[in-house]
Structures are given as C-alpha cells and as structure tokens.
Design a protein around this motif. Structure first.
Motif, PDB file in Angstrom:
ATOM      1  N   ALA A 254       0.807  -1.214   0.000  1.00 30.42           N
ATOM      2  CA  ALA A 254       0.000   0.000   0.000  1.00 30.42           C
ATOM      3  C   ALA A 254       0.840   1.264   0.000  1.00 30.42           C
ATOM      4  CB  ALA A 254      -0.945   0.011   1.213  1.00 30.42           C
ATOM      5  N   LEU A 255       2.157   1.118   0.254  1.00 29.11           N
ATOM      6  CA  LEU A 255       3.060   2.266   0.265  1.00 29.11           C
ATOM      7  C   LEU A 255       3.852   2.376  -1.039  1.00 29.11           C
ATOM      8  CD1 LEU A 255       4.309   1.954   3.939  1.00 29.11           C
ATOM      9  CD2 LEU A 255       2.965   3.845   2.994  1.00 29.11           C
ATOM     10  N   ASN A 256       3.343   1.759  -2.089  1.00 30.78           N
ATOM     11  CA  ASN A 256       3.945   1.866  -3.416  1.00 30.78           C
ATOM     12  C   ASN A 256       5.327   1.210  -3.476  1.00 30.78           C
ATOM     13  OD1 ASN A 256       3.714   2.698  -6.136  1.00 30.78           O
ATOM     14  ND2 ASN A 256       4.975   4.516  -5.763  1.00 30.78           N
ATOM     15  N   MET A 257       5.514   0.147  -2.687  1.00 33.36           N
ATOM     16  CA  MET A 257       6.755  -0.630  -2.733  1.00 33.36           C
ATOM     17  C   MET A 257       6.452  -1.993  -3.345  1.00 33.36           C
ATOM     18  SD  MET A 257       8.631   0.037   0.912  1.00 33.36           S
ATOM     19  CE  MET A 257       8.951   1.684   1.544  1.00 33.36           C
ATOM     20  N   PRO A 258       6.810  -2.231  -4.586  1.00 28.72           N
ATOM     21  CA  PRO A 258       6.505  -3.505  -5.242  1.00 28.72           C
ATOM     22  C   PRO A 258       7.302  -4.658  -4.640  1.00 28.72           C
ATOM     23  CG  PRO A 258       7.940  -2.173  -6.614  1.00 28.72           C
ATOM     24  CD  PRO A 258       7.537  -1.307  -5.473  1.00 28.72           C
ATOM     25  N   ALA A 259       6.964  -5.870  -5.054  1.00 28.08           N
ATOM     26  CA  ALA A 259       7.576  -7.068  -4.487  1.00 28.08           C
ATOM     27  C   ALA A 259       9.085  -7.108  -4.686  1.00 28.08           C
ATOM     28  CB  ALA A 259       6.928  -8.315  -5.088  1.00 28.08           C
ATOM     29  N   GLU A 260       9.567  -6.488  -5.763  1.00 26.37           N
ATOM     30  CA  GLU A 260      11.006  -6.527  -6.042  1.00 26.37           C
ATOM     31  C   GLU A 260      11.767  -5.378  -5.389  1.00 26.37           C
ATOM     32  OE1 GLU A 260       8.981  -4.273  -9.420  1.00 26.37           O
ATOM     33  OE2 GLU A 260       8.602  -6.086  -8.229  1.00 26.37           O
ATOM     34  N   HIS A 261      11.099  -4.575  -4.565  1.00 30.28           N
ATOM     35  CA  HIS A 261      11.777  -3.444  -3.943  1.00 30.28           C
ATOM     36  C   HIS A 261      12.853  -3.934  -2.976  1.00 30.28           C
ATOM     37  CE1 HIS A 261      12.400   0.263  -1.626  1.00 30.28           C
ATOM     38  NE2 HIS A 261      11.834   0.897  -2.630  1.00 30.28           N
ATOM     39  N   PRO A 262      14.038  -3.316  -2.971  1.00 31.65           N
ATOM     40  CA  PRO A 262      15.134  -3.801  -2.110  1.00 31.65           C
ATOM     41  C   PRO A 262      14.837  -3.742  -0.620  1.00 31.65           C
ATOM     42  CG  PRO A 262      15.689  -1.679  -3.134  1.00 31.65           C
ATOM     43  CD  PRO A 262      14.475  -2.207  -3.843  1.00 31.65           C
ATOM     44  N   ALA A 263      13.875  -2.910  -0.188  1.00 32.08           N
ATOM     45  CA  ALA A 263      13.541  -2.849   1.240  1.00 32.08           C
ATOM     46  C   ALA A 263      12.988  -4.176   1.753  1.00 32.08           C
ATOM     47  CB  ALA A 263      12.524  -1.739   1.501  1.00 32.08           C
ATOM     48  N   ARG A 264      12.544  -5.041   0.848  1.00 31.88           N
ATOM     49  CA  ARG A 264      12.005  -6.339   1.258  1.00 31.88           C
ATOM     50  C   ARG A 264      13.092  -7.399   1.391  1.00 31.88           C
ATOM     51  NH1 ARG A 264       5.980  -7.383  -0.787  1.00 31.88           N
ATOM     52  NH2 ARG A 264       5.283  -5.252  -1.102  1.00 31.88           N
ATOM     53  N   ASP A 265      14.294  -7.109   0.970  1.00 26.40           N
ATOM     54  CA  ASP A 265      15.368  -8.090   1.045  1.00 26.40           C
ATOM     55  C   ASP A 265      15.731  -8.387   2.495  1.00 26.40           C
ATOM     56  OD1 ASP A 265      15.398  -8.069  -1.674  1.00 26.40           O
ATOM     57  OD2 ASP A 265      17.191  -6.808  -1.863  1.00 26.40           O
ATOM     58  N   MET A 266      16.118  -9.631   2.753  1.00 25.44           N
ATOM     59  CA  MET A 266      16.437 -10.039   4.123  1.00 25.44           C
ATOM     60  C   MET A 266      17.659  -9.322   4.670  1.00 25.44           C
ATOM     61  SD  MET A 266      15.558 -14.121   4.233  1.00 25.44           S
ATOM     62  CE  MET A 266      15.744 -14.124   6.000  1.00 25.44           C
ATOM     63  N   GLN A 267      18.565  -8.864   3.778  1.00 26.41           N
ATOM     64  CA  GLN A 267      19.753  -8.187   4.282  1.00 26.41           C
ATOM     65  C   GLN A 267      19.448  -6.752   4.725  1.00 26.41           C
ATOM     66  OE1 GLN A 267      19.390  -9.291   1.142  1.00 26.41           O
ATOM     67  NE2 GLN A 267      20.221  -7.878  -0.379  1.00 26.41           N
ATOM     68  N   ASP A 268      18.278  -6.224   4.386  1.00 26.89           N
ATOM     69  CA  ASP A 268      17.921  -4.864   4.775  1.00 26.89           C
ATOM     70  C   ASP A 268      16.772  -4.808   5.780  1.00 26.89           C
ATOM     71  OD1 ASP A 268      19.833  -3.591   3.191  1.00 26.89           O
ATOM     72  OD2 ASP A 268      18.581  -3.741   1.421  1.00 26.89           O
ATOM     73  N   THR A 269      16.046  -5.913   5.946  1.00 29.41           N
ATOM     74  CA  THR A 269      14.883  -5.948   6.820  1.00 29.41           C
ATOM     75  C   THR A 269      15.006  -7.144   7.757  1.00 29.41           C
ATOM     76  OG1 THR A 269      13.500  -4.944   5.109  1.00 29.41           O
ATOM     77  CG2 THR A 269      12.361  -6.075   6.876  1.00 29.41           C
ATOM     78  N   LEU A 270      14.593  -6.967   9.008  1.00 28.40           N
ATOM     79  CA  LEU A 270      14.734  -8.015  10.014  1.00 28.40           C
ATOM     80  C   LEU A 270      13.485  -8.891  10.050  1.00 28.40           C
ATOM     81  CD1 LEU A 270      16.293  -5.863  12.881  1.00 28.40           C
ATOM     82  CD2 LEU A 270      17.468  -7.189  11.124  1.00 28.40           C
ATOM     83  N   TYR A 271      13.679 -10.190   9.878  1.00 31.70           N
ATOM     84  CA  TYR A 271      12.590 -11.163   9.915  1.00 31.70           C
ATOM     85  C   TYR A 271      12.722 -12.055  11.144  1.00 31.70           C
ATOM     86  CZ  TYR A 271      11.436  -9.969   5.077  1.00 31.70           C
ATOM     87  OH  TYR A 271      11.067  -9.313   3.938  1.00 31.70           O
ATOM     88  N   LEU A 272      11.589 -12.545  11.645  1.00 30.37           N
ATOM     89  CA  LEU A 272      11.578 -13.459  12.784  1.00 30.37           C
ATOM     90  C   LEU A 272      11.779 -14.890  12.312  1.00 30.37           C
ATOM     91  CD1 LEU A 272       8.473 -12.032  14.696  1.00 30.37           C
ATOM     92  CD2 LEU A 272      10.887 -11.619  15.211  1.00 30.37           C
ATOM     93  N   ALA A 273      12.436 -15.695  13.134  1.00 29.14           N
ATOM     94  CA  ALA A 273      12.636 -17.106  12.792  1.00 29.14           C
ATOM     95  C   ALA A 273      11.315 -17.872  12.858  1.00 29.14           C
ATOM     96  CB  ALA A 273      13.662 -17.731  13.737  1.00 29.14           C
ATOM     97  N   SER A 274      10.417 -17.483  13.776  1.00 27.11           N
ATOM     98  CA  SER A 274       9.099 -18.114  13.910  1.00 27.11           C
ATOM     99  C   SER A 274       8.028 -17.033  13.875  1.00 27.11           C
ATOM    100  CB  SER A 274       9.007 -18.892  15.225  1.00 27.11           C
ATOM    101  OG  SER A 274      10.013 -19.888  15.301  1.00 27.11           O
ATOM    102  N   SER A 275       6.934 -17.297  13.190  1.00 26.76           N
ATOM    103  CA  SER A 275       5.853 -16.318  13.067  1.00 26.76           C
ATOM    104  C   SER A 275       5.111 -16.145  14.385  1.00 26.76           C
ATOM    105  CB  SER A 275       4.873 -16.753  11.970  1.00 26.76           C
ATOM    106  OG  SER A 275       5.528 -16.846  10.723  1.00 26.76           O
ATOM    107  N   ILE A 276       4.531 -14.953  14.573  1.00 27.03           N
ATOM    108  CA  ILE A 276       3.736 -14.651  15.763  1.00 27.03           C
ATOM    109  C   ILE A 276       2.377 -14.110  15.328  1.00 27.03           C
ATOM    110  CG2 ILE A 276       5.757 -14.195  17.184  1.00 27.03           C
ATOM    111  CD1 ILE A 276       5.227 -11.205  16.818  1.00 27.03           C
ATOM    112  N   PRO A 277       1.329 -14.200  16.182  1.00 24.71           N
ATOM    113  CA  PRO A 277       0.013 -13.670  15.815  1.00 24.71           C
ATOM    114  C   PRO A 277       0.052 -12.160  15.575  1.00 24.71           C
ATOM    115  CG  PRO A 277      -0.153 -15.146  17.695  1.00 24.71           C
ATOM    116  CD  PRO A 277       1.305 -14.891  17.470  1.00 24.71           C
ATOM    117  N   GLY A 278      -0.872 -11.673  14.757  1.00 28.25           N
ATOM    118  CA  GLY A 278      -0.960 -10.255  14.455  1.00 28.25           C
ATOM    119  C   GLY A 278      -1.407  -9.430  15.642  1.00 28.25           C
ATOM    120  N   GLU A 279      -1.544  -8.108  15.420  1.00 25.67           N
ATOM    121  CA  GLU A 279      -1.841  -7.196  16.519  1.00 25.67           C
ATOM    122  C   GLU A 279      -3.228  -7.444  17.099  1.00 25.67           C
ATOM    123  OE1 GLU A 279      -2.954  -5.005  12.709  1.00 25.67           O
ATOM    124  OE2 GLU A 279      -1.259  -6.160  13.435  1.00 25.67           O
ATOM    125  N   ALA A 280      -3.387  -7.083  18.366  1.00 29.06           N
ATOM    126  CA  ALA A 280      -4.649  -7.277  19.069  1.00 29.06           C
ATOM    127  C   ALA A 280      -5.648  -6.167  18.779  1.00 29.06           C
ATOM    128  CB  ALA A 280      -4.408  -7.380  20.576  1.00 29.06           C
TER     129      ALA A 280
END
Length: 227
Positions: free
Chosen positions: A6-32
């Motif tokens: 929704a912020l005009n960042m397509p799937a190939e945008h570098p901000a989605r790369d793992m070396q630039d963004t921190l991902y969790l090893a295990s998923s957690i439930p969404g916000e309450a």
C-alpha cells in the motif's frame, strides 16, 4: 500489505530483502487492536507475522483505510532496521510520523511546519536544509537536515564532516498510496513527515553526542540530561 504494497513498494523493492529488513525465525500472531477496534484471538492466529516493522507508515495506511479525510494524525512506534550501530543510528528506534490530508494543502505547508518544528525543537538559530530525495510513498520527497550543534556546521565526527545532521524525511504522499486506500488523489492534497525520536533527542539542546546511550541499562546515563 500495509507495510509495503500500500506504500507503493513492489515485491522486487530492495527494502524487502532479508539483508535490509529483520525477519523473525518463527511467526507470531498479528496485533490485538486495529483502528476499527479489537481483534479476536482466532483472527490473530490466522494473521501470522514474521516481519519486524520497518517504519510506522503502516499506521497511516490502516488509519486511512478506516477514516475519510480530512485527516491530521501523529503515528509513533518502535521500528527495526538493519542499520549499523554508530553515533546516530541503531537497529531499533522509536519513529514518529505525521500525516495531514485535506483540500488546499501544499508543499509550502510542509516546509513551514518542518521549519517551525526544527527551530522549536533544536534552536532558534539552527539552519535548516531541505535536500531532494526519493521515497516510494512520496512525490516530491525531501530530507530535512539541521546544522550540526557540535561543530556549528564546520565538520566533526558526529555529522561525519558534513556540517549537517539528518533528522527526517518528508514529502507529498504519492497518488498511488491514495489509490491503495480508496482516496481521490485529484481532490485531496497530502503531506507527511517522519523521523527518529531518539535521533531528535540526540540532536536537541540536550546535546547527546551518542544515541547508543539511550539503550544502555545504566541509571546514571539519563541522569546526565535535563529531560
């Protein structure tokens, strides 16, 4: 996805790369909670998350999805990025963003608001520089810099010999963002601004020359500064 799509960042945008963004090893439930109210436990379990939020712009998206203009909001929150730890950067910090949407809003309103904020937050004599930049979700975009308080713009380690300190980004919200939330980009004008609260505190009259001090568990550290 409120954080990227929704912020005009397509799937190939570098901000989605793992070396630039921190991902969790295990998923957690969404916000309450959402702008429309609380969510059930079942809805949270079906909405698993594995990405640490990189900016608070997603708050703006969710608010726009739930409300119609005019809008004036401030969106604070903790964010996480793969930034090198130094005098002015940390991988975790508190970001504050502002969003104004309405009719007749212009770039002049943005510049006037940022100038008034800088002079009130830092110093009436601070020099302010608007530097053209690029953000996928704003057009035009600009970085806002202030003159370095430590060297008076002469150049030092804190400002990396540039004489200027970056305090945030700003711009006019991109029409593609409006289309993603169902707003009419031809009717409404929009400005937004964002920056790090921790970096702003370091650049403020408290004159903290190393923002890493804010994250060290030493009680004598905050006692040095009158805030």
């Amino acid at each position: 996805m409120a954080l990227f799509d929704a912020l005009n960042m397509p799937a190939e945008h570098p901000a989605r790369d793992m070396q630039d963004t921190l991902y969790l090893a295990s998923s957690i439930p969404g916000e309450a909670w959402t702008p429309t109210g609380p969510r059930s436990e079942e809805a949270r379990r079906q909405d698993l998350r594995s990405l640490l939020r990189t900016h608070t712009s997603s708050i703006q998206i969710r608010y726009m999805q739930a409300h119609q203009p005019p809008i004036r909001i401030v969106a604070p929150g903790r964010v996480y990025r793969r930034d090198d730890l130094d005098l002015t950067h940390t991988p975790m910090f508190t970001q504050v963003e502002g969003l104004v949407i309405g009719e007749g809003i212009s770039l002049a309103d943005l510049k006037g608001t940022l100038l008034a904020f800088a002079r009130d937050m830092f110093s009436p004599t601070s020099r302010v520089r608007f530097r053209p930049s690029f953000f996928p979700y704003t057009e035009p975009s600009a970085e806002i810099d202030i003159s370095c308080w430590q060297c008076d713009a002469a150049g030092c380690a804190m400002c990396k010999q540039s004489g200027w300190l970056e305090v945030g980004g700003s711009g006019m919200v991109h029409p593609a963002v409006f289309e993603a939330v169902g707003y009419d980009p031809e009717r409404y004008n929009r400005i937004c601004v964002g920056g790090s609260r921790d970096r702003a505190r370091g650049h403020s009259p408290h004159q903290v020359d190393d923002i890493r001090l804010f994250f060290r568990k030493r009680p004598e550290v905050p006692g040095q500064f009158p805030y």
